[in-house]
Write a protein that holds these residues in place. Structure first.
Motif, PDB file in Angstrom:
ATOM      1  N   ILE A  81      -6.349  -0.375   6.767  1.00 30.78           N
ATOM      2  CA  ILE A  81      -7.222   0.419   5.814  1.00 30.78           C
ATOM      3  C   ILE A  81      -7.303   1.981   6.084  1.00 30.78           C
ATOM      4  CG2 ILE A  81      -9.703   0.903   4.824  1.00 30.78           C
ATOM      5  CD1 ILE A  81      -9.904  -2.274   5.111  1.00 30.78           C
ATOM      6  N   PRO A  82      -7.550   2.281   7.473  1.00 30.13           N
ATOM      7  CA  PRO A  82      -7.575   3.592   7.619  1.00 30.13           C
ATOM      8  C   PRO A  82      -6.022   4.204   7.595  1.00 30.13           C
ATOM      9  CG  PRO A  82      -8.029   2.279   9.709  1.00 30.13           C
ATOM     10  CD  PRO A  82      -8.040   1.320   8.377  1.00 30.13           C
ATOM     11  N   MET A  83      -5.182   3.393   7.976  1.00 23.55           N
ATOM     12  CA  MET A  83      -3.646   3.718   7.996  1.00 23.55           C
ATOM     13  C   MET A  83      -3.320   4.128   6.468  1.00 23.55           C
ATOM     14  SD  MET A  83      -0.409   1.268   8.819  1.00 23.55           S
ATOM     15  CE  MET A  83      -0.264   1.104  10.637  1.00 23.55           C
ATOM     16  N   ASN A  84      -3.854   3.654   5.436  1.00 24.99           N
ATOM     17  CA  ASN A  84      -3.602   3.810   4.142  1.00 24.99           C
ATOM     18  C   ASN A  84      -4.517   4.901   3.253  1.00 24.99           C
ATOM     19  OD1 ASN A  84      -1.420   1.919   2.597  1.00 24.99           O
ATOM     20  ND2 ASN A  84      -2.190   1.070   4.218  1.00 24.99           N
ATOM     21  N   LEU A  85      -5.633   5.055   4.149  1.00 24.36           N
ATOM     22  CA  LEU A  85      -6.563   5.815   3.366  1.00 24.36           C
ATOM     23  C   LEU A  85      -7.170   7.217   4.264  1.00 24.36           C
ATOM     24  CD1 LEU A  85      -9.183   3.019   1.710  1.00 24.36           C
ATOM     25  CD2 LEU A  85      -7.080   3.794   0.803  1.00 24.36           C
ATOM     26  N   LEU A  86      -7.021   7.143   5.310  1.00 22.82           N
ATOM     27  CA  LEU A  86      -7.408   8.114   6.064  1.00 22.82           C
ATOM     28  C   LEU A  86      -6.309   9.130   6.872  1.00 22.82           C
ATOM     29  CD1 LEU A  86     -10.363   9.061   7.197  1.00 22.82           C
ATOM     30  CD2 LEU A  86      -9.822   7.832   9.157  1.00 22.82           C
ATOM     31  N   ASN A  87      -6.494  10.213   6.506  1.00 27.24           N
ATOM     32  CA  ASN A  87      -5.452  11.215   7.293  1.00 27.24           C
ATOM     33  C   ASN A  87      -6.119  11.680   8.755  1.00 27.24           C
ATOM     34  OD1 ASN A  87      -3.032  12.199   5.868  1.00 27.24           O
ATOM     35  ND2 ASN A  87      -4.495  13.089   4.299  1.00 27.24           N
ATOM     36  N   LYS A 213      -2.511   8.791  -0.801  1.00 28.23           N
ATOM     37  CA  LYS A 213      -3.013  10.234  -0.517  1.00 28.23           C
ATOM     38  C   LYS A 213      -2.932  10.442   0.552  1.00 28.23           C
ATOM     39  CE  LYS A 213      -6.083   9.984  -4.666  1.00 28.23           C
ATOM     40  NZ  LYS A 213      -7.260   9.751  -5.347  1.00 28.23           N
ATOM     41  N   VAL A 214      -2.272   9.725   1.655  1.00 26.64           N
ATOM     42  CA  VAL A 214      -2.236  10.025   3.293  1.00 26.64           C
ATOM     43  C   VAL A 214      -1.002  10.700   3.471  1.00 26.64           C
ATOM     44  CG1 VAL A 214      -3.911   8.628   4.190  1.00 26.64           C
ATOM     45  CG2 VAL A 214      -1.712   7.887   3.863  1.00 26.64           C
ATOM     46  N   ASP A 215      -0.940  11.535   4.385  1.00 28.58           N
ATOM     47  CA  ASP A 215       0.353  12.156   4.721  1.00 28.58           C
ATOM     48  C   ASP A 215       1.532  11.178   5.646  1.00 28.58           C
ATOM     49  OD1 ASP A 215      -0.835  14.426   3.536  1.00 28.58           O
ATOM     50  OD2 ASP A 215      -1.537  15.264   5.611  1.00 28.58           O
ATOM     51  N   ARG A 216       0.888  10.499   6.382  1.00 29.08           N
ATOM     52  CA  ARG A 216       1.678   9.730   7.344  1.00 29.08           C
ATOM     53  C   ARG A 216       2.533   8.641   6.588  1.00 29.08           C
ATOM     54  NH1 ARG A 216      -3.215   7.340   8.138  1.00 29.08           N
ATOM     55  NH2 ARG A 216      -3.852   8.635   9.970  1.00 29.08           N
ATOM     56  N   LYS A 217       3.409   8.275   7.559  1.00 29.81           N
ATOM     57  CA  LYS A 217       4.497   7.389   7.019  1.00 29.81           C
ATOM     58  C   LYS A 217       4.090   6.062   7.251  1.00 29.81           C
ATOM     59  CE  LYS A 217       9.162   9.539   7.324  1.00 29.81           C
ATOM     60  NZ  LYS A 217       8.822  10.749   7.841  1.00 29.81           N
ATOM     61  N   ILE A 218       3.887   5.055   6.460  1.00 35.88           N
ATOM     62  CA  ILE A 218       3.325   3.903   6.490  1.00 35.88           C
ATOM     63  C   ILE A 218       4.346   2.823   6.477  1.00 35.88           C
ATOM     64  CG2 ILE A 218       1.803   2.083   5.412  1.00 35.88           C
ATOM     65  CD1 ILE A 218       0.397   4.428   4.177  1.00 35.88           C
ATOM     66  N   GLY A 220       6.661  -0.574   5.618  1.00 38.83           N
ATOM     67  CA  GLY A 220       6.414  -1.047   4.571  1.00 38.83           C
ATOM     68  C   GLY A 220       5.531  -2.204   4.321  1.00 38.83           C
ATOM     69  N   MET A 221       5.463  -3.099   5.508  1.00 41.86           N
ATOM     70  CA  MET A 221       4.533  -4.360   5.458  1.00 41.86           C
ATOM     71  C   MET A 221       2.989  -3.833   5.632  1.00 41.86           C
ATOM     72  SD  MET A 221       5.613  -7.306   4.837  1.00 41.86           S
ATOM     73  CE  MET A 221       4.532  -8.563   5.834  1.00 41.86           C
ATOM     74  N   MET A 222       2.947  -2.637   5.801  1.00 47.14           N
ATOM     75  CA  MET A 222       1.313  -2.277   6.109  1.00 47.14           C
ATOM     76  C   MET A 222       0.917  -1.256   4.617  1.00 47.14           C
ATOM     77  SD  MET A 222      -0.047  -3.066   8.695  1.00 47.14           S
ATOM     78  CE  MET A 222       0.456  -4.812   8.809  1.00 47.14           C
ATOM     79  N   ASP A 223       2.112  -1.112   3.817  1.00 47.41           N
ATOM     80  CA  ASP A 223       1.620  -0.257   2.622  1.00 47.41           C
ATOM     81  C   ASP A 223       1.198  -1.266   1.637  1.00 47.41           C
ATOM     82  OD1 ASP A 223       1.669   1.527   0.589  1.00 47.41           O
ATOM     83  OD2 ASP A 223       3.796   2.414   1.329  1.00 47.41           O
ATOM     84  N   TYR A 224      -0.198  -0.654   1.112  1.00 42.56           N
ATOM     85  CA  TYR A 224      -0.467  -1.504   0.035  1.00 42.56           C
ATOM     86  C   TYR A 224       0.155  -1.317  -1.426  1.00 42.56           C
ATOM     87  CZ  TYR A 224      -4.886  -1.958   2.734  1.00 42.56           C
ATOM     88  OH  TYR A 224      -6.171  -2.282   3.369  1.00 42.56           O
ATOM     89  N   ARG A 225       0.970  -0.083  -1.512  1.00 42.74           N
ATOM     90  CA  ARG A 225       1.510   0.343  -2.722  1.00 42.74           C
ATOM     91  C   ARG A 225       2.788  -0.611  -2.588  1.00 42.74           C
ATOM     92  NH1 ARG A 225       2.057   6.535  -3.666  1.00 42.74           N
ATOM     93  NH2 ARG A 225       2.806   6.338  -1.487  1.00 42.74           N
ATOM     94  N   GLN A 226       3.153  -0.557  -1.460  1.00 42.62           N
ATOM     95  CA  GLN A 226       4.440  -1.689  -1.640  1.00 42.62           C
ATOM     96  C   GLN A 226       4.420  -3.000  -2.063  1.00 42.62           C
ATOM     97  OE1 GLN A 226       7.759  -1.149   0.951  1.00 42.62           O
ATOM     98  NE2 GLN A 226       7.196   0.848   1.586  1.00 42.62           N
ATOM     99  N   HIS A 227       3.184  -3.478  -1.210  1.00 42.98           N
ATOM    100  CA  HIS A 227       2.550  -4.802  -1.597  1.00 42.98           C
ATOM    101  C   HIS A 227       2.218  -4.970  -3.370  1.00 42.98           C
ATOM    102  CE1 HIS A 227       2.786  -6.618   2.093  1.00 42.98           C
ATOM    103  NE2 HIS A 227       2.211  -5.754   2.611  1.00 42.98           N
TER     104      HIS A 227
END
Ligand code: PMP
Length: 358
Positions: A81-87, A213-218, A220-227
């Protein structure tokens, strides 16, 4: 007769056990086991599609909300969650209401700033607060709707709905148990092993608008958008666990959905707590207004009598009654699949025990 009051993995409907057993030997009369079918076959796609359709219908989700079945248990969501939502330079607000909430806070701190807007530690997490102030600058507010170990549950979300920040909620131990406006939440997650189905899969419901909306690289397996883009099929999903979820969701729908199960859950909780309050030997651990309808926690002041009650439960086929190792005492979990008869049986034992030892 065995009644399983474990906190999760926990009891599932008997029909689900039967159908899942059958599917291990012969899935839908294909001559194949559910354990051997390919995840990209139409056979499994139909299972996944049905599971998602049931969730959308049961929870009345709008089109912005996507339903994902992911790996890693609810604990993976603590950091996903923070990986995808929090800078890194942003802040998220967290409510520290129990052991699992504390873990979520710890993980979030790795990705950005965390402001704890409610700290339940002074009350040993035995009560919740009605007056939580959330800074408008928070990227999101994280809640735990039901605190499985401590036996507390939020019964009114109005203060959070009015907070003006996106809501993220760990509903691992009370999802699908009561009517709620699920669309008010931007991200809901739950390990499946209580009210959804078998352990090994995680349900995540996310509002697409909050992603990207976050700057970091996520990864693939952690990225909600890819799922989302890959329909929960970025890699091999936990096929059997998802199948058990689909069966459990189908069962819930046939039963009358969330309003019907809520009625039953209310009946079970009323019986449990009215019994507890009528027996001075047993001490409820949580003030009335914050009690969980899923996990009832209580103690007996005398350790010998505590042990004696556990023995009696065991001898009468009631398993999973012992409290969590961190809290002690007793915990009776009354998830969706626990029949009223189970709660009737354990409350009768409690009355009988109190009569003899009170
Ligand atoms: N959150 C809550 C409220 C829980 O009860 C649990 C335990 N089932 C977890 C998170 C952790 O879940 P998991 O073991 O699936 O990672």
């Amino acid at each position: 007769m065995i009644y399983n009051f474990n906190s999760g993995p926990s009891v599932l409907p008997k029909e689900v056990f039967e159908q899942a057993s059958k599917a291990i030997l012969d899935f839908n009369n294909t001559g194949l086991s559910i354990l051997e079918i390919g995840h990209r076959t139409p056979l499994f796609q139909a299972v996944l599609d049905e599971a998602i359709a049931h969730v959308k219908e049961l929870m009345k989700l709008d089109d912005q909300h996507e339903v994902l079945f992911l790996h890693g248990g609810a604990s993976t969501q603590f950091f996903q969650i923070p990986m995808n939502l929090l800078n890194e330079n942003e802040m998220a607000a967290y409510t520290d209401t129990g052991v699992f909430a504390t873990k979520a806070i710890k993980e979030a701190g790795t990705f950005g700033h965390v402001e704890v807007v409610y700290n339940g530690k002074p009350s040993s997490f035995r009560e919740l607060s009605k007056n939580i102030q959330v800074p408008k600058t928070a990227k999101y507010l994280h809640l735990t709707s039901n605190n499985t170990i401590e036996g507390t549950q939020w019964h009114d979300f109005t203060q959070f709905y009015n907070s003006g920040v996106p809501l993220v909620c760990d509903m691992s131990s009370d999802i699908l148990s009561r009517v709620m406006d699920f669309n008010k939440f931007d991200l809901i997650y739950a390990g499946a092993q209580k009210n959804i189905g078998a352990a090994g899969v995680n349900m995540v419901i996310v509002n697409k608008d909050i992603l990207g909306k976050v700057d970091r690289k996520i990864p693939g397996m952690m990225d909600y958008r890819q799922h989302i883009e890959n329909g929960s099929m970025l890699n091999t999903p936990p096929v059997f666990a998802i199948y058990v979820c689909m069966l459990t969701l189908r069962w819930l729908k046939e039963l009358g959905g969330i309003p019907a199960i809520e009625k039953l859950n209310d009946e079970k909780a009323d019986l449990m707590y009215s019994t507890l309050d009528s027996l001075p030997l047993f001490k409820g651990s949580v003030p009335k207004e914050d009690r969980s309808k899923m996990n009832a926690t209580f103690t007996i002041d005398n350790p010998e009598l505590e042990k004696a009650f556990l023995d009696i439960c065991k001898n009468n086929g009631m398993v999973g009654v012992k409290g969590h190792r961190l809290s002690g005492g007793f915990r009776i979990s009354m998830y969706n699949a626990m029949p009223l008869a189970g709660v009737q049986a354990i409350t009768e034992l409690m009355k009988d025990f109190a009569k003899k030892n009170g």
